[in-house]
Scaffold this motif. Structure first.
Motif, PDB file in Angstrom:
ATOM      1  N   ASP A  98       0.824  -1.212   0.000  1.00  0.00           N
ATOM      2  CA  ASP A  98       0.000   0.000   0.000  1.00  0.00           C
ATOM      3  C   ASP A  98       0.858   1.262   0.000  1.00  0.00           C
ATOM      4  O   ASP A  98       0.506   2.264  -0.628  1.00  0.00           O
ATOM      5  CB  ASP A  98      -0.924   0.004   1.215  1.00  0.00           C
ATOM      6  N   LYS A 156      -5.474  -0.360   0.619  1.00  0.00           N
ATOM      7  CA  LYS A 156      -6.264  -1.578   0.669  1.00  0.00           C
ATOM      8  C   LYS A 156      -6.159  -2.276   2.012  1.00  0.00           C
ATOM      9  O   LYS A 156      -6.979  -3.133   2.321  1.00  0.00           O
ATOM     10  CB  LYS A 156      -5.827  -2.532  -0.440  1.00  0.00           C
ATOM     11  N   ARG A 192     -12.404  -5.281   6.171  1.00  0.00           N
ATOM     12  CA  ARG A 192     -12.481  -3.864   5.806  1.00  0.00           C
ATOM     13  C   ARG A 192     -13.631  -3.163   6.525  1.00  0.00           C
ATOM     14  O   ARG A 192     -13.504  -2.021   6.973  1.00  0.00           O
ATOM     15  CB  ARG A 192     -12.667  -3.733   4.299  1.00  0.00           C
TER      16      ARG A 192
END
Length: 592
Positions: free
Chosen positions: A86, A131, A166
Protein backbone atom coordinates in the motif's frame (compact mmCIF):
# COMPACT_ATOMS: atom_id res chain seq x y z
CA UNK A 1 45.82 82.41 2.48
CA UNK A 2 46.09 85.89 4.05
CA UNK A 3 43.68 88.73 4.67
CA UNK A 4 44.58 92.10 3.21
CA UNK A 5 44.09 95.37 4.93
CA UNK A 6 41.07 96.15 2.82
CA UNK A 7 39.45 92.96 3.91
CA UNK A 8 40.12 91.00 0.73
CA UNK A 9 41.61 87.51 0.83
CA UNK A 10 44.72 86.54 -1.10
CA UNK A 11 46.54 83.25 -1.65
CA UNK A 12 49.88 82.77 0.06
CA UNK A 13 52.57 80.17 -0.38
CA UNK A 14 50.40 77.44 1.07
CA UNK A 15 47.98 77.69 -1.77
CA UNK A 16 49.49 74.82 -3.80
CA UNK A 17 49.40 72.64 -0.79
CA UNK A 18 45.74 73.54 -0.22
CA UNK A 19 44.99 72.93 -3.82
CA UNK A 20 46.75 69.62 -3.62
CA UNK A 21 44.78 68.77 -0.54
CA UNK A 22 41.60 69.80 -2.24
CA UNK A 23 42.50 67.73 -5.21
CA UNK A 24 43.27 64.81 -3.01
CA UNK A 25 39.96 65.17 -1.26
CA UNK A 26 38.17 65.43 -4.57
CA UNK A 27 39.42 61.98 -5.58
CA UNK A 28 38.75 59.81 -2.55
CA UNK A 29 37.87 56.74 -4.63
CA UNK A 30 41.33 56.43 -6.20
CA UNK A 31 43.48 53.73 -4.59
CA UNK A 32 46.41 54.99 -2.65
CA UNK A 33 49.86 54.55 -3.97
CA UNK A 34 51.33 51.17 -3.16
CA UNK A 35 47.95 49.43 -2.61
CA UNK A 36 46.38 46.91 -4.94
CA UNK A 37 44.72 43.52 -5.14
CA UNK A 38 41.37 42.82 -3.52
CA UNK A 39 41.66 45.64 -1.00
CA UNK A 40 42.47 48.14 -3.69
CA UNK A 41 39.62 46.92 -5.86
CA UNK A 42 37.24 47.11 -2.93
CA UNK A 43 38.20 50.73 -2.36
CA UNK A 44 37.67 51.65 -5.99
CA UNK A 45 34.39 53.02 -7.32
CA UNK A 46 33.61 49.85 -9.25
CA UNK A 47 34.48 47.65 -6.27
CA UNK A 48 32.19 49.63 -4.03
CA UNK A 49 29.40 49.26 -6.56
CA UNK A 50 29.92 45.49 -6.68
CA UNK A 51 29.89 45.29 -2.90
CA UNK A 52 26.66 47.26 -2.81
CA UNK A 53 25.08 44.91 -5.32
CA UNK A 54 26.18 41.88 -3.28
CA UNK A 55 24.85 43.46 -0.09
CA UNK A 56 21.52 44.23 -1.76
CA UNK A 57 21.24 40.67 -3.06
CA UNK A 58 22.06 39.25 0.38
CA UNK A 59 19.49 41.50 2.01
CA UNK A 60 16.79 40.49 -0.48
CA UNK A 61 17.69 36.82 0.03
CA UNK A 62 17.49 37.26 3.79
CA UNK A 63 14.09 38.92 3.53
CA UNK A 64 12.82 36.17 1.24
CA UNK A 65 14.17 33.53 3.62
CA UNK A 66 12.45 35.12 6.59
CA UNK A 67 9.19 35.35 4.68
CA UNK A 68 9.41 31.72 3.54
CA UNK A 69 10.19 30.66 7.10
CA UNK A 70 7.08 32.44 8.31
CA UNK A 71 5.07 30.77 5.55
CA UNK A 72 6.52 27.34 6.26
CA UNK A 73 4.14 24.59 5.19
CA UNK A 74 2.95 22.36 8.00
CA UNK A 75 2.80 18.67 7.13
CA UNK A 76 0.14 16.36 8.49
CA UNK A 77 -0.24 12.58 8.50
CA UNK A 78 -1.94 11.23 5.41
CA UNK A 79 -1.76 7.50 6.24
CA UNK A 80 0.11 5.55 8.88
CA UNK A 81 0.80 1.91 9.75
CA UNK A 82 0.41 0.68 6.19
CA UNK A 83 2.06 -2.29 4.58
CA UNK A 84 4.76 -2.01 1.95
CA UNK A 85 2.44 -2.73 -0.96
CA UNK A 86 0.00 0.00 0.00
CA UNK A 87 2.88 2.39 0.73
CA UNK A 88 4.33 1.98 -2.74
CA UNK A 89 0.93 2.45 -4.39
CA UNK A 90 0.23 5.57 -2.33
CA UNK A 91 3.60 7.15 -3.16
CA UNK A 92 3.15 6.41 -6.87
CA UNK A 93 -0.29 8.04 -6.84
CA UNK A 94 1.03 11.11 -5.00
CA UNK A 95 3.78 11.52 -7.58
CA UNK A 96 1.24 11.37 -10.39
CA UNK A 97 -0.88 14.01 -8.65
CA UNK A 98 2.21 16.24 -8.04
CA UNK A 99 1.54 16.27 -4.31
CA UNK A 100 4.66 16.87 -2.18
CA UNK A 101 5.17 14.29 0.54
CA UNK A 102 7.71 13.14 3.07
CA UNK A 103 8.09 10.34 5.58
CA UNK A 104 7.94 10.55 9.33
CA UNK A 105 10.69 9.26 11.57
CA UNK A 106 10.93 5.53 11.08
CA UNK A 107 8.91 5.65 7.86
CA UNK A 108 5.71 4.57 9.58
CA UNK A 109 3.63 7.43 8.15
CA UNK A 110 3.38 9.52 4.99
CA UNK A 111 3.08 13.28 5.50
CA UNK A 112 1.61 15.79 3.04
CA UNK A 113 0.93 19.55 3.33
CA UNK A 114 -1.84 20.39 5.74
CA UNK A 115 -4.05 22.04 3.12
CA UNK A 116 -3.89 18.97 0.86
CA UNK A 117 -4.61 16.17 3.35
CA UNK A 118 -8.35 15.81 2.72
CA UNK A 119 -8.05 16.26 -1.04
CA UNK A 120 -5.34 13.59 -1.25
CA UNK A 121 -7.34 11.17 0.89
CA UNK A 122 -10.42 11.51 -1.29
CA UNK A 123 -8.44 11.02 -4.49
CA UNK A 124 -6.65 7.98 -3.08
CA UNK A 125 -9.93 6.56 -1.78
CA UNK A 126 -11.35 6.73 -5.30
CA UNK A 127 -8.45 4.49 -6.34
CA UNK A 128 -9.15 2.04 -3.51
CA UNK A 129 -6.07 3.00 -1.49
CA UNK A 130 -5.02 1.95 1.01
CA UNK A 131 -6.26 -1.58 0.67
CA UNK A 132 -5.00 -2.50 4.11
CA UNK A 133 -3.52 -5.81 3.04
CA UNK A 134 -6.96 -7.41 2.78
CA UNK A 135 -8.16 -8.78 -0.51
CA UNK A 136 -11.83 -8.23 -1.17
CA UNK A 137 -14.20 -9.33 -3.89
CA UNK A 138 -11.86 -7.87 -6.48
CA UNK A 139 -10.11 -11.23 -6.19
CA UNK A 140 -13.02 -12.75 -8.09
CA UNK A 141 -12.51 -10.42 -11.06
CA UNK A 142 -9.38 -12.16 -12.34
CA UNK A 143 -10.53 -15.74 -12.37
CA UNK A 144 -8.47 -17.99 -14.58
CA UNK A 145 -10.04 -20.28 -17.13
CA UNK A 146 -10.27 -23.88 -15.98
CA UNK A 147 -9.99 -23.15 -12.25
CA UNK A 148 -11.28 -25.92 -10.01
CA UNK A 149 -14.36 -25.68 -7.84
CA UNK A 150 -12.22 -25.99 -4.70
CA UNK A 151 -10.14 -22.96 -5.65
CA UNK A 152 -13.28 -21.00 -6.43
CA UNK A 153 -14.60 -21.77 -2.96
CA UNK A 154 -11.29 -20.78 -1.37
CA UNK A 155 -11.16 -17.51 -3.29
CA UNK A 156 -14.74 -16.74 -2.32
CA UNK A 157 -13.95 -17.36 1.34
CA UNK A 158 -10.83 -15.15 1.14
CA UNK A 159 -12.83 -12.40 -0.52
CA UNK A 160 -15.57 -12.61 2.11
CA UNK A 161 -13.02 -12.48 4.93
CA UNK A 162 -11.32 -9.47 3.36
CA UNK A 163 -14.57 -7.56 2.93
CA UNK A 164 -15.58 -8.24 6.53
CA UNK A 165 -12.15 -7.13 7.75
CA UNK A 166 -12.48 -3.86 5.81
CA UNK A 167 -15.90 -3.26 7.30
CA UNK A 168 -14.61 -3.83 10.83
CA UNK A 169 -11.59 -1.58 10.20
CA UNK A 170 -13.92 1.27 9.32
CA UNK A 171 -14.66 1.69 13.04
CA UNK A 172 -12.79 4.60 14.58
CA UNK A 173 -11.22 2.56 17.40
CA UNK A 174 -10.05 -0.35 15.24
CA UNK A 175 -6.64 -0.05 13.63
CA UNK A 176 -6.45 -3.42 11.88
CA UNK A 177 -8.69 -6.48 11.79
CA UNK A 178 -8.44 -10.06 10.59
CA UNK A 179 -11.45 -12.29 10.07
CA UNK A 180 -11.30 -16.09 9.88
CA UNK A 181 -14.35 -17.99 8.69
CA UNK A 182 -14.91 -21.71 9.12
CA UNK A 183 -17.44 -22.63 6.45
CA UNK A 184 -18.29 -26.36 6.60
CA UNK A 185 -19.10 -28.25 3.47
CA UNK A 186 -22.79 -28.58 2.79
CA UNK A 187 -24.33 -32.01 3.34
CA UNK A 188 -27.66 -33.47 2.30
CA UNK A 189 -27.97 -35.36 5.60
CA UNK A 190 -29.36 -33.41 8.48
CA UNK A 191 -27.28 -35.22 11.09
CA UNK A 192 -24.09 -34.35 9.23
CA UNK A 193 -24.82 -30.64 8.81
CA UNK A 194 -22.55 -28.24 10.72
CA UNK A 195 -22.97 -24.55 11.44
CA UNK A 196 -20.29 -22.03 10.38
CA UNK A 197 -18.16 -20.19 12.92
CA UNK A 198 -16.09 -17.01 12.81
CA UNK A 199 -13.04 -15.66 14.65
CA UNK A 200 -11.98 -12.00 14.63
CA UNK A 201 -8.66 -10.56 15.79
CA UNK A 202 -8.69 -6.80 16.41
CA UNK A 203 -5.79 -4.40 16.84
CA UNK A 204 -7.00 -1.23 18.54
CA UNK A 205 -5.40 2.19 18.51
CA UNK A 206 -3.38 3.08 21.61
CA UNK A 207 -5.56 4.42 24.39
CA UNK A 208 -8.84 3.25 22.82
CA UNK A 209 -11.19 0.42 23.72
CA UNK A 210 -14.46 -1.12 22.62
CA UNK A 211 -17.49 -1.14 24.88
CA UNK A 212 -20.03 -3.93 25.00
CA UNK A 213 -22.33 -2.32 22.48
CA UNK A 214 -19.53 -1.94 19.93
CA UNK A 215 -18.44 -5.56 20.43
CA UNK A 216 -22.04 -6.69 20.01
CA UNK A 217 -22.30 -4.60 16.85
CA UNK A 218 -19.23 -6.31 15.35
CA UNK A 219 -20.62 -9.72 16.28
CA UNK A 220 -23.98 -9.07 14.62
CA UNK A 221 -22.28 -7.50 11.60
CA UNK A 222 -20.28 -10.65 10.92
CA UNK A 223 -23.14 -12.98 11.79
CA UNK A 224 -25.49 -11.18 9.42
CA UNK A 225 -22.98 -11.41 6.56
CA UNK A 226 -22.54 -15.20 6.65
CA UNK A 227 -25.52 -17.50 6.04
CA UNK A 228 -26.63 -19.58 9.04
CA UNK A 229 -23.96 -18.04 11.28
CA UNK A 230 -25.21 -17.54 14.83
CA UNK A 231 -23.95 -14.57 16.88
CA UNK A 232 -22.98 -17.04 19.61
CA UNK A 233 -20.53 -18.68 17.17
CA UNK A 234 -18.52 -15.43 16.68
CA UNK A 235 -15.39 -14.95 18.79
CA UNK A 236 -13.59 -11.61 19.08
CA UNK A 237 -10.07 -11.23 20.52
CA UNK A 238 -8.00 -8.04 20.81
CA UNK A 239 -4.26 -7.63 20.29
CA UNK A 240 -3.61 -8.34 23.99
CA UNK A 241 -5.39 -11.68 23.89
CA UNK A 242 -8.48 -10.50 25.77
CA UNK A 243 -11.70 -12.24 24.87
CA UNK A 244 -14.19 -9.50 24.11
CA UNK A 245 -17.20 -11.60 23.14
CA UNK A 246 -17.56 -13.64 26.35
CA UNK A 247 -21.33 -13.85 26.73
CA UNK A 248 -21.20 -16.09 29.81
CA UNK A 249 -19.23 -13.47 31.73
CA UNK A 250 -21.67 -10.78 30.71
CA UNK A 251 -24.57 -12.86 31.98
CA UNK A 252 -22.89 -13.30 35.37
CA UNK A 253 -22.04 -9.64 35.79
CA UNK A 254 -25.01 -7.61 36.91
CA UNK A 255 -23.22 -4.29 36.57
CA UNK A 256 -24.67 -1.33 34.71
CA UNK A 257 -23.81 -0.97 31.07
CA UNK A 258 -22.69 2.38 29.60
CA UNK A 259 -26.19 3.14 28.37
CA UNK A 260 -27.65 2.84 31.85
CA UNK A 261 -24.88 4.92 33.37
CA UNK A 262 -25.47 7.62 30.75
CA UNK A 263 -29.19 7.56 31.55
CA UNK A 264 -28.48 8.15 35.24
CA UNK A 265 -26.06 10.99 34.46
CA UNK A 266 -28.50 12.65 32.09
CA UNK A 267 -31.28 12.35 34.67
CA UNK A 268 -29.14 13.94 37.40
CA UNK A 269 -27.94 16.73 35.11
CA UNK A 270 -31.51 17.45 34.03
CA UNK A 271 -32.61 17.79 37.67
CA UNK A 272 -29.67 20.10 38.45
CA UNK A 273 -30.42 22.22 35.40
CA UNK A 274 -34.07 22.58 36.33
CA UNK A 275 -33.25 23.53 39.93
CA UNK A 276 -30.64 26.13 38.98
CA UNK A 277 -32.78 27.61 36.21
CA UNK A 278 -35.70 28.22 38.58
CA UNK A 279 -33.60 29.59 41.48
CA UNK A 280 -31.19 31.77 39.47
CA UNK A 281 -33.76 34.51 38.71
CA UNK A 282 -34.33 34.91 42.46
CA UNK A 283 -30.75 34.96 43.79
CA UNK A 284 -28.91 35.91 40.58
CA UNK A 285 -26.65 34.05 38.20
CA UNK A 286 -23.71 32.32 39.84
CA UNK A 287 -25.28 32.45 43.32
CA UNK A 288 -26.71 28.94 43.38
CA UNK A 289 -25.13 25.49 43.10
CA UNK A 290 -27.06 22.24 42.98
CA UNK A 291 -26.20 18.56 42.84
CA UNK A 292 -28.54 15.59 42.48
CA UNK A 293 -28.20 11.88 43.07
CA UNK A 294 -30.73 9.51 41.56
CA UNK A 295 -31.21 5.91 42.65
CA UNK A 296 -32.62 4.27 39.54
CA UNK A 297 -34.05 0.78 39.46
CA UNK A 298 -33.04 -1.02 36.28
CA UNK A 299 -34.52 -4.37 37.29
CA UNK A 300 -37.45 -5.62 35.26
CA UNK A 301 -40.19 -7.42 37.24
CA UNK A 302 -43.39 -9.15 36.20
CA UNK A 303 -46.18 -10.12 38.63
CA UNK A 304 -49.39 -12.11 38.15
CA UNK A 305 -51.94 -12.34 41.01
CA UNK A 306 -55.39 -13.98 41.39
CA UNK A 307 -57.54 -12.74 44.31
CA UNK A 308 -60.84 -14.12 45.65
CA UNK A 309 -63.29 -12.08 47.72
CA UNK A 310 -65.02 -13.53 50.81
CA UNK A 311 -68.32 -15.40 50.34
CA UNK A 312 -71.26 -13.07 50.09
CA UNK A 313 -74.82 -13.58 51.41
CA UNK A 314 -77.34 -15.58 49.47
CA UNK A 315 -79.40 -12.54 48.72
CA UNK A 316 -76.53 -10.61 47.12
CA UNK A 317 -74.72 -13.52 45.50
CA UNK A 318 -75.14 -14.11 41.84
CA UNK A 319 -76.56 -17.54 40.91
CA UNK A 320 -74.77 -19.23 38.11
CA UNK A 321 -77.04 -22.38 37.95
CA UNK A 322 -79.73 -24.06 40.08
CA UNK A 323 -80.94 -27.65 39.93
CA UNK A 324 -83.66 -29.28 42.13
CA UNK A 325 -85.31 -32.74 42.22
CA UNK A 326 -88.08 -34.24 44.42
CA UNK A 327 -89.30 -37.91 44.75
CA UNK A 328 -92.30 -39.28 46.85
CA UNK A 329 -93.11 -43.08 47.39
CA UNK A 330 -96.21 -44.06 49.57
CA UNK A 331 -98.15 -47.49 50.11
CA UNK A 332 -101.08 -48.94 52.36
CA UNK A 333 -101.97 -52.60 53.52
CA UNK A 334 -100.31 -55.45 55.25
CA UNK A 335 -96.76 -55.33 55.51
CA UNK A 336 -94.35 -57.44 57.25
CA UNK A 337 -91.67 -59.91 56.86
CA UNK A 338 -92.62 -62.53 54.37
CA UNK A 339 -92.87 -66.04 55.83
CA UNK A 340 -94.98 -68.50 57.94
CA UNK A 341 -95.37 -66.23 60.92
CA UNK A 342 -96.98 -63.58 58.89
CA UNK A 343 -99.62 -65.92 57.50
CA UNK A 344 -100.79 -67.19 60.98
CA UNK A 345 -103.99 -65.75 62.57
CA UNK A 346 -103.50 -63.21 65.28
CA UNK A 347 -103.58 -64.35 68.91
CA UNK A 348 -106.63 -63.65 71.06
CA UNK A 349 -106.75 -60.24 72.63
CA UNK A 350 -105.97 -59.88 76.31
CA UNK A 351 -106.60 -56.90 78.55
CA UNK A 352 -103.68 -54.98 79.69
CA UNK A 353 -103.37 -53.23 82.95
CA UNK A 354 -101.61 -50.32 81.60
CA UNK A 355 -102.90 -48.65 78.49
CA UNK A 356 -100.31 -48.48 75.88
CA UNK A 357 -99.15 -45.12 74.79
CA UNK A 358 -100.87 -43.48 72.03
CA UNK A 359 -99.55 -44.60 68.79
CA UNK A 360 -97.83 -47.62 70.36
CA UNK A 361 -97.89 -50.69 68.25
CA UNK A 362 -100.27 -53.35 69.44
CA UNK A 363 -102.60 -50.94 71.18
CA UNK A 364 -106.17 -52.02 71.05
CA UNK A 365 -108.91 -49.94 69.62
CA UNK A 366 -111.72 -48.80 71.84
CA UNK A 367 -114.04 -51.57 70.66
CA UNK A 368 -111.36 -54.17 71.18
CA UNK A 369 -110.79 -54.74 67.56
CA UNK A 370 -107.39 -55.02 66.05
CA UNK A 371 -105.85 -51.74 64.75
CA UNK A 372 -105.98 -50.91 61.13
CA UNK A 373 -102.76 -51.22 59.14
CA UNK A 374 -100.68 -47.91 58.99
CA UNK A 375 -99.82 -46.15 55.80
CA UNK A 376 -96.01 -46.17 54.81
CA UNK A 377 -94.00 -44.12 52.22
CA UNK A 378 -90.63 -42.45 51.19
CA UNK A 379 -90.05 -38.78 50.20
CA UNK A 380 -86.75 -37.29 48.73
CA UNK A 381 -85.99 -33.73 47.63
CA UNK A 382 -82.60 -32.60 46.14
CA UNK A 383 -81.63 -29.02 45.24
CA UNK A 384 -78.23 -27.82 43.86
CA UNK A 385 -77.43 -24.11 43.51
CA UNK A 386 -74.13 -22.87 41.88
CA UNK A 387 -73.14 -19.28 42.77
CA UNK A 388 -70.63 -17.03 40.90
CA UNK A 389 -67.27 -16.74 42.69
CA UNK A 390 -65.62 -13.25 42.91
CA UNK A 391 -62.17 -13.42 41.28
CA UNK A 392 -59.62 -10.71 40.39
CA UNK A 393 -56.71 -11.52 38.06
CA UNK A 394 -53.95 -8.86 37.93
CA UNK A 395 -50.88 -8.98 35.69
CA UNK A 396 -48.28 -6.29 36.47
CA UNK A 397 -45.06 -5.58 34.53
CA UNK A 398 -42.72 -3.08 36.19
CA UNK A 399 -40.66 -1.22 33.57
CA UNK A 400 -36.94 -0.76 34.10
CA UNK A 401 -35.51 2.67 34.83
CA UNK A 402 -37.87 3.67 37.60
CA UNK A 403 -36.65 6.08 40.26
CA UNK A 404 -36.32 4.60 43.71
CA UNK A 405 -35.10 7.72 45.48
CA UNK A 406 -33.89 11.25 44.73
CA UNK A 407 -31.42 13.23 46.79
CA UNK A 408 -30.82 16.91 45.98
CA UNK A 409 -28.46 19.35 47.69
CA UNK A 410 -28.67 23.09 46.99
CA UNK A 411 -26.29 25.82 48.16
CA UNK A 412 -27.47 29.44 47.89
CA UNK A 413 -25.15 32.41 48.30
CA UNK A 414 -25.84 35.31 50.63
CA UNK A 415 -27.81 38.19 49.17
CA UNK A 416 -25.99 41.44 48.44
CA UNK A 417 -27.28 44.46 50.32
CA UNK A 418 -26.26 48.06 51.00
CA UNK A 419 -25.78 49.13 54.61
CA UNK A 420 -26.30 52.58 56.08
CA UNK A 421 -22.82 53.73 55.04
CA UNK A 422 -23.45 52.79 51.40
CA UNK A 423 -21.10 49.79 51.50
CA UNK A 424 -22.11 46.53 49.83
CA UNK A 425 -22.40 43.69 52.35
CA UNK A 426 -23.51 40.04 52.16
CA UNK A 427 -26.52 39.11 54.26
CA UNK A 428 -28.20 35.72 54.73
CA UNK A 429 -31.65 35.00 53.41
CA UNK A 430 -34.65 35.25 55.62
CA UNK A 431 -36.59 32.24 56.81
CA UNK A 432 -39.42 32.99 54.41
CA UNK A 433 -37.04 33.20 51.45
CA UNK A 434 -35.42 29.90 52.37
CA UNK A 435 -38.80 28.21 52.63
CA UNK A 436 -39.80 29.65 49.29
CA UNK A 437 -36.64 28.34 47.66
CA UNK A 438 -37.17 24.90 49.24
CA UNK A 439 -40.73 24.72 47.92
CA UNK A 440 -39.60 25.68 44.43
CA UNK A 441 -36.83 23.07 44.45
CA UNK A 442 -39.27 20.38 45.55
CA UNK A 443 -41.57 21.20 42.67
CA UNK A 444 -38.69 21.27 40.18
CA UNK A 445 -37.17 17.95 41.27
CA UNK A 446 -40.49 16.12 41.61
CA UNK A 447 -40.24 15.57 45.36
CA UNK A 448 -42.08 12.50 46.66
CA UNK A 449 -42.16 11.95 50.41
CA UNK A 450 -43.51 8.39 50.14
CA UNK A 451 -40.59 7.46 47.92
CA UNK A 452 -38.10 8.69 50.53
CA UNK A 453 -36.73 11.69 48.60
CA UNK A 454 -34.36 14.02 50.42
CA UNK A 455 -33.72 17.76 49.96
CA UNK A 456 -31.19 19.93 51.72
CA UNK A 457 -30.99 23.70 51.07
CA UNK A 458 -28.08 25.56 52.65
CA UNK A 459 -27.65 29.33 52.67
CA UNK A 460 -24.01 30.34 53.09
CA UNK A 461 -21.52 32.83 51.69
CA UNK A 462 -19.50 31.66 48.71
CA UNK A 463 -15.73 31.84 48.74
CA UNK A 464 -14.61 34.73 46.53
CA UNK A 465 -11.64 32.78 45.20
CA UNK A 466 -13.92 30.14 43.81
CA UNK A 467 -15.89 32.74 41.88
CA UNK A 468 -12.85 34.16 40.12
CA UNK A 469 -12.58 32.97 36.58
CA UNK A 470 -9.43 32.55 34.59
CA UNK A 471 -8.39 35.91 33.12
CA UNK A 472 -8.83 36.29 29.42
CA UNK A 473 -5.13 36.77 28.80
CA UNK A 474 -4.32 33.51 30.64
CA UNK A 475 -6.61 31.32 28.61
CA UNK A 476 -4.82 28.88 26.27
CA UNK A 477 -6.60 30.14 23.17
CA UNK A 478 -5.64 33.74 23.84
CA UNK A 479 -2.03 32.73 24.55
CA UNK A 480 -1.79 30.90 21.24
CA UNK A 481 -3.39 33.85 19.44
CA UNK A 482 -0.96 36.27 21.08
CA UNK A 483 1.98 34.08 20.04
CA UNK A 484 0.73 34.00 16.47
CA UNK A 485 0.21 37.78 16.36
CA UNK A 486 3.61 38.40 17.96
CA UNK A 487 5.24 36.18 15.37
CA UNK A 488 3.86 38.20 12.48
CA UNK A 489 4.55 41.55 14.20
CA UNK A 490 8.19 40.57 14.77
CA UNK A 491 8.45 39.34 11.20
CA UNK A 492 7.05 42.63 9.87
CA UNK A 493 9.42 44.68 12.04
CA UNK A 494 12.46 42.75 10.82
CA UNK A 495 11.39 43.06 7.20
CA UNK A 496 10.77 46.81 7.54
CA UNK A 497 14.15 47.31 9.19
CA UNK A 498 15.93 45.36 6.48
CA UNK A 499 14.15 47.32 3.77
CA UNK A 500 14.39 50.86 5.12
CA UNK A 501 17.65 50.46 7.01
CA UNK A 502 19.71 48.32 4.64
CA UNK A 503 18.15 47.69 1.27
CA UNK A 504 16.82 51.17 0.55
CA UNK A 505 20.13 53.01 1.18
CA UNK A 506 21.93 50.45 -0.99
CA UNK A 507 19.42 50.96 -3.80
CA UNK A 508 19.85 54.72 -3.51
CA UNK A 509 23.61 54.41 -3.76
CA UNK A 510 23.39 52.08 -6.76
CA UNK A 511 20.88 54.32 -8.55
CA UNK A 512 22.84 57.54 -7.77
CA UNK A 513 19.94 59.07 -5.93
CA UNK A 514 21.99 59.70 -2.83
CA UNK A 515 24.68 61.43 -4.91
CA UNK A 516 22.07 63.58 -6.60
CA UNK A 517 20.58 64.56 -3.27
CA UNK A 518 24.06 65.45 -1.96
CA UNK A 519 24.81 67.56 -5.04
CA UNK A 520 21.45 69.31 -4.74
CA UNK A 521 22.16 70.07 -1.11
CA UNK A 522 25.62 71.39 -1.91
CA UNK A 523 24.18 73.47 -4.75
CA UNK A 524 21.66 75.05 -2.40
CA UNK A 525 24.38 75.81 0.11
CA UNK A 526 26.57 77.29 -2.67
CA UNK A 527 23.72 79.47 -3.85
CA UNK A 528 23.22 80.70 -0.34
CA UNK A 529 26.96 81.39 0.03
CA UNK A 530 27.13 83.17 -3.34
CA UNK A 531 24.19 85.34 -2.41
CA UNK A 532 25.86 86.17 0.86
CA UNK A 533 29.09 87.01 -0.99
CA UNK A 534 27.27 89.27 -3.41
CA UNK A 535 25.58 91.03 -0.55
CA UNK A 536 28.88 91.37 1.22
CA UNK A 537 30.54 92.79 -1.93
CA UNK A 538 27.94 95.56 -2.15
CA UNK A 539 28.19 96.37 1.53
CA UNK A 540 29.85 99.65 2.58
CA UNK A 541 30.95 99.61 6.17
CA UNK A 542 31.24 103.41 6.28
CA UNK A 543 27.59 103.90 5.39
CA UNK A 544 25.58 104.09 8.64
CA UNK A 545 22.32 103.52 6.81
CA UNK A 546 23.65 100.26 5.40
CA UNK A 547 24.66 99.11 8.85
CA UNK A 548 21.19 99.77 10.18
CA UNK A 549 19.45 98.08 7.23
CA UNK A 550 21.67 95.02 7.37
CA UNK A 551 21.47 94.59 11.08
CA UNK A 552 17.69 94.28 11.18
CA UNK A 553 16.58 92.60 14.39
CA UNK A 554 20.16 91.66 15.36
CA UNK A 555 21.77 95.07 15.69
CA UNK A 556 24.31 93.71 18.16
CA UNK A 557 26.04 91.52 15.53
CA UNK A 558 29.29 92.78 14.19
CA UNK A 559 28.51 93.48 10.52
CA UNK A 560 32.14 93.51 9.59
CA UNK A 561 32.84 90.09 11.05
CA UNK A 562 29.76 88.76 9.29
CA UNK A 563 30.93 90.21 6.04
CA UNK A 564 34.34 88.57 6.38
CA UNK A 565 32.82 85.22 7.25
CA UNK A 566 30.52 85.27 4.20
CA UNK A 567 33.37 86.29 1.96
CA UNK A 568 35.57 83.49 3.28
CA UNK A 569 32.79 80.94 2.68
CA UNK A 570 32.30 82.09 -0.89
CA UNK A 571 36.02 81.81 -1.63
CA UNK A 572 36.16 78.33 -0.12
CA UNK A 573 33.25 77.13 -2.26
CA UNK A 574 34.84 78.65 -5.36
CA UNK A 575 38.09 76.86 -4.61
CA UNK A 576 36.55 73.44 -3.87
CA UNK A 577 33.93 73.31 -6.62
CA UNK A 578 34.59 75.94 -9.29
CA UNK A 579 32.16 74.31 -11.70
CA UNK A 580 29.27 74.71 -9.33
CA UNK A 581 30.09 78.36 -8.67
CA UNK A 582 30.45 78.95 -12.40
CA UNK A 583 27.05 77.41 -13.07
CA UNK A 584 25.49 79.62 -10.39
CA UNK A 585 27.03 82.78 -11.81
CA UNK A 586 25.94 81.70 -15.26
CA UNK A 587 22.42 81.35 -13.98
CA UNK A 588 22.56 84.86 -12.55
CA UNK A 589 23.75 86.28 -15.86
CA UNK A 590 20.91 84.49 -17.70
CA UNK A 591 18.39 85.62 -15.05
CA UNK A 592 17.44 82.01 -14.25
Amino acid sequence: MAVAADGTMTNDANTPADEHGAAGSALPDQPAAGTGGVLGYARSQQGKRVLLIVAAAATVALMIGIWMWSQKVEYRVLFSNFNDRDGGAIVASLQQMNVPYKYSEGGTAILVPENMVHDARLKLASQGLPKGGNVGFELMENQKLGISQFLEQVNFQRALEGELARSVQSLSSVQTARVHLALPKASVFVRDQQKPTASIVLSLYPGRFLDEQQVSAIVHLVASSVPELSPKAVTIVDQNGNLLSDTSKKAQNNTLDPTQLKYVQDLQQDIVKRVESIISPIVGNGNVRAEATADVDFSRSEQASEAYKPNQTQDTAAVRSKQSSEANNSSTGTSGVPGALTNQPPAPATAQIVNPAAGQAGAATPNGAAPAPAATGNSRKDETVNYEVDKTVRYTQQPMGGIRRLTVAVVVNYRRAVDNTGKIVMRPLTEAERNQISDLVKEAMGYNKDRGDSLNVVNTQFNANLEQETPLWKQPDMINLAKEIGKYVLLGAVLLYLYFGVLRPIIWKLSGREERERLAKEKAEAEAAAAAAAAAASFDPDDPDAIVSLSGEEAEIDERAQYKANLETAKQWAKNDPKLVASIIKGWVNNE
